[in-house]
Design a protein around this motif. Structure first.
Motif, short mmCIF file in Angstrom:
data_model
loop_
_atom_site.label_atom_id
_atom_site.label_comp_id
_atom_site.label_asym_id
_atom_site.label_seq_id
_atom_site.Cartn_x
_atom_site.Cartn_y
_atom_site.Cartn_z
N ILE A 172 0.91 -1.27 0.08
CA ILE A 172 -0.07 -0.02 0.15
C ILE A 172 0.90 1.27 -0.08
N ASP A 173 0.28 2.40 -0.27
CA ASP A 173 1.01 3.91 -0.10
C ASP A 173 2.03 3.89 -1.10
N ARG A 174 3.00 3.51 -0.90
CA ARG A 174 4.21 3.73 -1.85
C ARG A 174 4.35 2.35 -2.95
N HIS A 175 4.64 2.74 -4.31
CA HIS A 175 4.75 1.64 -5.18
C HIS A 175 6.19 1.14 -5.15
N ILE A 176 6.32 -0.20 -5.37
CA ILE A 176 7.64 -0.80 -5.37
C ILE A 176 7.57 -2.06 -6.48
N ASP A 306 -6.95 10.02 -1.58
CA ASP A 306 -7.73 9.55 -0.51
C ASP A 306 -7.52 8.45 -0.03
N PHE A 307 -6.81 8.68 1.27
CA PHE A 307 -6.48 7.53 2.22
C PHE A 307 -7.54 6.67 2.66
N LYS A 308 -8.84 7.22 2.67
CA LYS A 308 -9.97 6.44 3.21
C LYS A 308 -10.36 5.21 2.27
N LEU A 312 -10.33 1.29 2.39
CA LEU A 312 -11.60 0.60 2.13
C LEU A 312 -11.25 -0.56 0.88
N GLU A 313 -10.46 -0.04 0.02
CA GLU A 313 -9.93 -1.08 -1.04
C GLU A 313 -9.03 -2.24 -0.42
N SER A 314 -8.29 -1.62 0.62
CA SER A 314 -7.26 -2.58 1.18
C SER A 314 -8.14 -3.59 1.93
N ILE A 327 -3.90 1.84 -8.67
CA ILE A 327 -3.12 3.25 -8.14
C ILE A 327 -4.41 4.39 -7.99
N ILE A 328 -4.25 4.69 -6.57
CA ILE A 328 -5.38 5.51 -6.04
C ILE A 328 -4.98 7.05 -6.50
N PRO A 329 -5.57 7.57 -7.73
CA PRO A 329 -5.05 9.17 -8.10
C PRO A 329 -5.10 10.20 -6.88
N SER A 330 -4.20 11.05 -6.94
CA SER A 330 -4.08 12.22 -6.15
C SER A 330 -4.87 13.27 -6.74
#
Length: 338
Positions: A172-176, A306-308, A312-314, A327-330
């Motif tokens: 999550i959060d940062r892509h690797i 949108d971290f919420k 929810l997706e996670s 990818i959750i867009p900014s």
């Protein structure tokens, strides 16, 4: 253990259950009836094969399922043991984050609420420190049914994460970069930040100088720095990158762009002390939105994922285990600070 084998044979009569579910249910029933208790040793894989005739991989899958719930633990060369008698637990989840920033708190609270009480979530923080990251992974390896990880974006971390089975890991959060069978729900920084800055071009042009506060030896995403440099060069904007904001150095006709909230609070305090009006005398832009930024000083403009929604997706992935690569867009949240 004869009673356990009898329970498994009874479960075989339930045709809607898979073989591994029959074993799991038999052990759960034995716990509920107190035929098994904490510390009891389960039959070895070989013993189970001989007694019930199921394949080794089926029995291993059942034991691993129970390990994921925290009910069973394995001890090297000693077999499988009952670790917890709480049969209501669906899954033990390890959540590994950078730190408990306000936006990550939003993620956790939504994630926790969506999963509900039957999921045990243990939270760990690596603080963008590779040694801490490695130590945490070593300590939690094999103890959880699911690992939800916000990684440090360096190649070494990618190699470490490959030690976790793909079906048990969500990045999550940062892509690797990881093989295609691994799932992720992450944000993208460079392209999205650049596009949102373009939308703000008229407001940015109102100020004589544009300053980004960025520390390369921190968890600040490098994509934001790349987007900033590309934007100011392309539009010929007088700009500067500084490591941190120095107290009382605020100047009029300057737009300040913050990734860390620590420096944001300092400049808001200084603007108040000097009677500067945010959005007029001084511009403020921040990364990562939260409820406080929505309220203070008439609202702070942010570029934020949108971290919420990410949470929810996670949580949905944890519940249903359908592979995902998203990818959750900014988004730009335009308020009075610009």
């Amino acid at each position: 253990m004869s009673i356990l084998f009898e329970n498994i044979n009874k479960q075989k009569e339930i045709v809607t259950l898979t073989k591994h579910e029959q074993i799991v249910n038999a052990i759960l029933n034995a716990l509920e009836s107190k035929e098994l208790k904490k510390g009891d040793r389960l039959p070895s894989i070989n013993k189970m094969v001989a007694e019930i005739g199921f394949a080794r991989k089926t029995i291993v899958k059942a034991y691993e399922d129970l390990k994921g719930r925290g009910i069973v633990e394995s001890k090297n060369f000693k077999g499988y043991y009952i670790a917890d008698v709480n049969t209501n637990t669906k899954l033990r989840v390890a959540l590994l984050l950078f730190a408990f920033h306000s936006f990550q708190e939003d993620f956790y609270n939504t994630f926790r609420k969506e999963l509900g009480k039957k999921y045990i979530i243990n939270v760990f923080f690596h603080h963008n420190n590779i040694d801490v990251f490695k130590d945490i992974l070593t300590r939690i390896s094999g103890r959880y049914g699911m690992y939800v990880v916000a990684p440090i974006q360096i190649p070494e971390v990618g190699q470490l994460l490959k030690n976790i089975p793909s079906e048990k890991l969500l990045v999550i959060d940062r892509h690797i970069p990881l093989p295609n069978d691994y799932s992720y729900i992450t944000q993208e920084f460079e392209y999205s930040t650049y596009n949102q800055l373009k939308k703000l071009l008229p407001e940015i042009k109102k100020y004589k100088k544009f300053i980004l506060f960025f520390k390369e030896d921190s968890d600040n995403p490098i994509g934001v720095l790349k987007a900033f440099n590309k934007f100011v060069q392309e539009y010929n904007i007088d700009a500067k990158v500084e490591k941190e904001y120095k107290s009382e150095s605020i100047t009029k006709n300057t737009l300040y762009f913050f990734i860390s909230d620590i420096h944001l609070w300092e400049i808001l305090k200084d603007s108040k002390l000097k009677s500067y009006t945010i959005g007029k005398d001084v511009g403020v832009l921040a990364h990562n939105d939260n409820a406080i930024k929505e309220i203070i000083f008439g609202g702070i403009t942010t570029i934020s994922t949108d971290f919420k929604k990410m949470a929810l997706e996670s949580a949905g992935y944890i519940k249903f285990r359908e592979p995902t690569r998203k990818i959750i867009p900014s988004e730009l949240i335009h308020r009075n600070s610009l």
